[in-house]
Design an enzyme around this catalytic site. Sequence first.
Site, mmCIF file in Angstrom:
data_model
loop_
_atom_site.group_PDB
_atom_site.id
_atom_site.type_symbol
_atom_site.label_atom_id
_atom_site.label_comp_id
_atom_site.label_asym_id
_atom_site.label_seq_id
_atom_site.Cartn_x
_atom_site.Cartn_y
_atom_site.Cartn_z
ATOM 1 N N PHE A 165 -3.100 10.501 -0.450
ATOM 2 C CA PHE A 165 -4.208 10.743 -1.383
ATOM 3 C C PHE A 165 -5.481 10.862 -0.555
ATOM 4 O O PHE A 165 -5.911 9.876 0.060
ATOM 5 C CB PHE A 165 -4.284 9.546 -2.336
ATOM 6 C CG PHE A 165 -5.429 9.512 -3.301
ATOM 7 C CD1 PHE A 165 -5.324 10.133 -4.543
ATOM 8 C CD2 PHE A 165 -6.595 8.815 -3.004
ATOM 9 C CE1 PHE A 165 -6.363 10.048 -5.465
ATOM 10 C CE2 PHE A 165 -7.641 8.734 -3.919
ATOM 11 C CZ PHE A 165 -7.518 9.360 -5.156
ATOM 12 N N GLY A 166 -6.061 12.030 -0.526
ATOM 13 C CA GLY A 166 -7.246 12.245 0.305
ATOM 14 C C GLY A 166 -8.511 12.346 -0.519
ATOM 15 O O GLY A 166 -8.788 13.409 -1.110
ATOM 16 N N LEU A 167 -9.270 11.263 -0.558
ATOM 17 C CA LEU A 167 -10.556 11.272 -1.261
ATOM 18 C C LEU A 167 -11.690 10.929 -0.285
ATOM 19 O O LEU A 167 -12.658 11.667 -0.158
ATOM 20 C CB LEU A 167 -10.537 10.253 -2.417
ATOM 21 C CG LEU A 167 -11.847 10.128 -3.201
ATOM 22 C CD1 LEU A 167 -12.175 11.421 -3.927
ATOM 23 C CD2 LEU A 167 -11.763 8.966 -4.207
ATOM 24 N N THR A 168 -11.548 9.802 0.430
ATOM 25 C CA THR A 168 -12.616 9.312 1.309
ATOM 26 C C THR A 168 -12.863 10.283 2.466
ATOM 27 O O THR A 168 -11.933 10.881 2.991
ATOM 28 C CB THR A 168 -12.198 7.936 1.891
ATOM 29 O OG1 THR A 168 -11.901 7.062 0.813
ATOM 30 C CG2 THR A 168 -13.292 7.339 2.758
ATOM 31 N N ALA B 195 -4.242 2.236 -9.103
ATOM 32 C CA ALA B 195 -3.924 1.510 -7.871
ATOM 33 C C ALA B 195 -4.622 0.154 -7.834
ATOM 34 O O ALA B 195 -4.050 -0.844 -7.404
ATOM 35 C CB ALA B 195 -4.316 2.352 -6.665
ATOM 36 N N SER C 282 0.835 -1.212 0.000
ATOM 37 C CA SER C 282 0.000 0.000 0.000
ATOM 38 C C SER C 282 0.866 1.257 0.000
ATOM 39 O O SER C 282 0.549 2.239 -0.672
ATOM 40 C CB SER C 282 -0.896 0.051 1.248
ATOM 41 O OG SER C 282 -1.789 -1.019 1.253
ATOM 42 N N ASN D 29 -8.062 3.667 -10.560
ATOM 43 C CA ASN D 29 -7.888 2.585 -11.534
ATOM 44 C C ASN D 29 -6.449 2.089 -11.568
ATOM 45 O O ASN D 29 -6.190 0.891 -11.691
ATOM 46 C CB ASN D 29 -8.288 3.052 -12.938
ATOM 47 C CG ASN D 29 -9.779 2.897 -13.161
ATOM 48 O OD1 ASN D 29 -10.382 1.959 -12.676
ATOM 49 N ND2 ASN D 29 -10.363 3.830 -13.885
ATOM 50 N N GLU E 48 -10.129 0.903 -2.141
ATOM 51 C CA GLU E 48 -9.996 0.959 -3.612
ATOM 52 C C GLU E 48 -11.234 0.383 -4.294
ATOM 53 O O GLU E 48 -11.127 -0.296 -5.321
ATOM 54 C CB GLU E 48 -8.760 0.169 -4.057
ATOM 55 C CG GLU E 48 -7.479 0.629 -3.422
ATOM 56 C CD GLU E 48 -6.907 1.859 -4.080
ATOM 57 O OE1 GLU E 48 -7.451 2.277 -5.115
ATOM 58 O OE2 GLU E 48 -5.935 2.405 -3.548
HETATM 59 C C1 LIG Z 1 -6.658 0.812 6.002
HETATM 60 C C2 LIG Z 1 -7.380 1.673 5.001
HETATM 61 C C3 LIG Z 1 -6.657 2.545 4.196
HETATM 62 C C4 LIG Z 1 -7.327 3.408 3.308
HETATM 63 N N1 LIG Z 1 -6.594 4.309 2.568
HETATM 64 C C5 LIG Z 1 -7.268 5.280 1.861
HETATM 65 C C6 LIG Z 1 -6.525 6.341 1.226
HETATM 66 O O1 LIG Z 1 -5.292 6.384 1.244
HETATM 67 N N2 LIG Z 1 -7.223 7.342 0.618
HETATM 68 C C7 LIG Z 1 -8.596 7.340 0.563
HETATM 69 O O2 LIG Z 1 -9.163 8.282 0.006
HETATM 70 N N3 LIG Z 1 -9.320 6.331 1.140
HETATM 71 C C8 LIG Z 1 -8.689 5.310 1.789
HETATM 72 N N4 LIG Z 1 -9.408 4.298 2.404
HETATM 73 C C9 LIG Z 1 -10.874 4.346 2.380
HETATM 74 C C10 LIG Z 1 -11.531 3.280 1.527
HETATM 75 O O3 LIG Z 1 -11.341 3.544 0.173
HETATM 76 C C11 LIG Z 1 -13.032 3.223 1.941
HETATM 77 O O4 LIG Z 1 -13.073 2.605 3.218
HETATM 78 C C12 LIG Z 1 -13.875 2.456 0.942
HETATM 79 O O5 LIG Z 1 -14.059 3.213 -0.239
HETATM 80 C C13 LIG Z 1 -15.263 2.099 1.499
HETATM 81 O O6 LIG Z 1 -15.872 3.201 2.079
HETATM 82 P P1 LIG Z 1 -16.501 3.085 3.542
HETATM 83 O O7 LIG Z 1 -15.502 2.454 4.457
HETATM 84 O O8 LIG Z 1 -17.021 4.426 3.905
HETATM 85 O O9 LIG Z 1 -17.692 2.056 3.417
HETATM 86 P P2 LIG Z 1 -19.236 2.370 2.844
HETATM 87 O O10 LIG Z 1 -19.104 3.111 1.608
HETATM 88 O O11 LIG Z 1 -19.953 2.967 4.015
HETATM 89 O O12 LIG Z 1 -19.709 0.918 2.593
HETATM 90 C C14 LIG Z 1 -20.183 0.027 3.635
HETATM 91 C C15 LIG Z 1 -20.771 -1.210 2.959
HETATM 92 O O13 LIG Z 1 -21.879 -0.820 2.114
HETATM 93 C C16 LIG Z 1 -21.671 -1.302 0.799
HETATM 94 N N5 LIG Z 1 -22.238 -0.415 -0.192
HETATM 95 C C17 LIG Z 1 -22.056 0.935 -0.331
HETATM 96 N N6 LIG Z 1 -22.748 1.402 -1.378
HETATM 97 C C18 LIG Z 1 -23.370 0.327 -1.931
HETATM 98 C C19 LIG Z 1 -24.235 0.159 -3.051
HETATM 99 N N7 LIG Z 1 -24.569 1.160 -3.860
HETATM 100 N N8 LIG Z 1 -24.691 -1.095 -3.313
HETATM 101 C C20 LIG Z 1 -24.328 -2.149 -2.547
HETATM 102 N N9 LIG Z 1 -23.519 -2.050 -1.477
HETATM 103 C C21 LIG Z 1 -23.046 -0.822 -1.176
HETATM 104 C C22 LIG Z 1 -20.157 -1.395 0.660
HETATM 105 O O14 LIG Z 1 -19.787 -2.258 -0.379
HETATM 106 C C23 LIG Z 1 -19.762 -1.904 2.042
HETATM 107 O O15 LIG Z 1 -19.960 -3.291 2.103
HETATM 108 C C24 LIG Z 1 -8.749 3.369 3.230
HETATM 109 C C25 LIG Z 1 -9.461 2.441 4.009
HETATM 110 C C26 LIG Z 1 -8.798 1.594 4.876
HETATM 111 C C27 LIG Z 1 -9.595 0.622 5.713
#
Ligand SMILES: Cc1cc2nc3c(=O)[nH]c(=O)nc-3n(C[C@H](O)[C@H](O)[C@H](O)COP(=O)(O)OP(=O)(O)OC[C@H]3O[C@@H](n4cnc5c(N)ncnc54)[C@H](O)[C@@H]3O)c2cc1C
Length: 394
Positions: free
Chosen positions: A139-142, A252, A101, A250, A373
């Site tokens: 990278f700050g998106l989430t 990554a 990562s 894409n 991702e």
């Molecule tokens: C250790 C770690 C490192 C990370 N590093 C980064 C980083 O460097 N930069 C960054 O920007 N982000 C990062 N992330 C964030 C990661 O990309 C998000 O956790 C991921 O996109 C999921 O978002 P969420 O956790 O808010 O889950 P949610 O979006 O809340 O999803 C929860 C559940 O609902 C489901 N779900 C959501 N929408 C739908 C739908 N339309 N239909 C069916 N199911 C659905 C999901 O699949 C999941 O099972 C990291 C996460 C972790 C755990």
Amino acid sequence: MSEISFDKPDPRDFLGIDSLLSEEERLLRDTVRDFVDKEIKPNVADWWDEGVIPHEDLARKFGELGMLGMHLEGYGCAGTSATSYGLASLELEAGDSGIRSFVSVQGSLAMFPIWKFGSEEQKQTWLPRLAKGEVIGCFGLTEADSGSDPAAMRTNARKDGSDWIINGSKMWITNGSVADIAIVWARTDDGVRGFIVPTDTPGFTAQDIKKKASLRASVTSELAFDDVRVPDDFVLPGVASMRGPLSCLNEARFGIAFGAMGSARDCYETALDYSKERTQFDQPIASFQLTQRKLVEMMVAVQRGTLLALHLGRRKDEGKLSPEQVSFGKFDNVRNALEVARTARSILGANGITLEYPVFRHMANLETVFTYEGTNEIHSLVMGQAITGINAFT
Ligand SMILES: Cc1cc2nc3c(=O)[nH]c(=O)nc-3n(C[C@H](O)[C@H](O)[C@H](O)COP(=O)(O)OP(=O)(O)OC[C@H]3O[C@@H](n4cnc5c(N)ncnc54)[C@H](O)[C@@H]3O)c2cc1C
């Protein structure tokens, strides 16, 4: 007529996938494998246990090996093929998903947006130092309330004279508190823009997320922006929509399709060795039919997933790989890697729950890889839309 060869298959390369690699690819693969064997594997269980990694030291060593932004051309980057980048990701993740990562975030999520969407001056300023590992990027998106649906982000930037002022927060950001620069995606009047934010800018703070049970050999942070002021030439000029962050993802995700097979391979090989040494009922556990079935399932999954990754790599190198095909690789290889890790865990019995063996660590890490991702569900929906023509996201 060509005939069947009766040479015995190699248990670690059953289908002879090695023969599909070029001399150059094998050399690169061996270099990374050697690095992982010497520098990562002996230490990573302790880093994972303690929840710390020597990020500066690793960044410098990865830089010396030419692994940071290795698939990018120019600006001090190695300019390798996509397949080589994938093979390096696989070897790194055989060490630990957190270590892979670190390299993915630096190359595909911090360097790629500058390389793809940055001005010439931004490229000259940042890429050579990021490639050497002198500067660490994140990278700050989430955000806390927008994960799978990043377009719902609240972080915003408004123009103030020739500056921009950023407010909001980002969550789950890999390398957040150890980064020198953050690529921050924010809502503006013109659409979603990417900003290069030096982390010593007043108003920027990063706080580590503690008590993680997965990806512990990796820093994960929450970023906050309180009236963070950056000049206009810190905004990436080449994109003003979600296409910006999604194209980075894409890149990554492509690496993850390979990387997951690294964790899976390490689990399979560990279980194979263990099963031949561990005896119960006066026999090695590898001699039991039930164990052999598990070993075969693992071997087949690793070989099949590696072939898939290689196919995607070749397509990317030909410029033919679509985001939906990247979803195929991320979706299938990560879920299969998790299954391999869980099966390997069962073969190791009680030893499988300790950090003396890599299996539980990989298994716990893969839970993150399954989610970040693009979650497994999101990639299903991407492919579902591609085959039905119907959007099922909302
Ligand atoms: C250790 C770690 C490192 C990370 N590093 C980064 C980083 O460097 N930069 C960054 O920007 N982000 C990062 N992330 C964030 C990661 O990309 C998000 O956790 C991921 O996109 C999921 O978002 P969420 O956790 O808010 O889950 P949610 O979006 O809340 O999803 C929860 C559940 O609902 C489901 N779900 C959501 N929408 C739908 C739908 N339309 N239909 C069916 N199911 C659905 C999901 O699949 C999941 O099972 C990291 C996460 C972790 C755990």
